[in-house]
Design a protein around this motif. Structure first.
Motif: not given
Length: 105
Positions: A13-16, A85-90, A97-99
């Motif tokens: 789930k990204t801002p775009v 479930a977790g997260e990613s970061r750039a 949020r990652v599922t």
């Protein structure tokens, strides 16, 4: 055996908007190898690390993409059965949020 082994559909789930990609993890004698396909490209995952935790298997990896933007991503997820479930970061961007769900073992 690593519980991450198999093919997964991940949603970020990204801002775009929500981005989906297919991830394939293989356990080769205790070594995890993986790739991701989505957005018209397939990339190898690097620095994959997995360890058991009370909540499931904790898995982290790095990935470089060129679409929709050139980014170096870091993922940190927990696998619980056929879900993760977790997260990613750039870089300095906010965490995403990652599922995911396993689509084949």
């Amino acid at each position: 055996m690593n519980t991450i082994a198999g093919t997964w559909l991940l949603r970020m789930k990204t801002p775009v908007g929500t981005i989906e990609a297919e991830y394939r993890f293989e356990d080769e004698g205790g070594v995890i190898r993986a790739s991701a396909s989505g957005g018209g490209e397939t990339t190898a995952l690097t620095d994959i690390a997995a360890e058991d935790s009370p909540d499931g298997q904790h898995v982290a990896w790095r990935q470089s993409i060129t679409r929709p933007l050139r980014l170096d991503l870091e993922f940190d997820v927990t696998v619980d059965g056929d879900a993760l479930a977790g997260e990613s970061r750039a870089g300095r961007l906010p965490r995403t949020r990652v599922t995911g769900e396993r689509i084949t073992a």
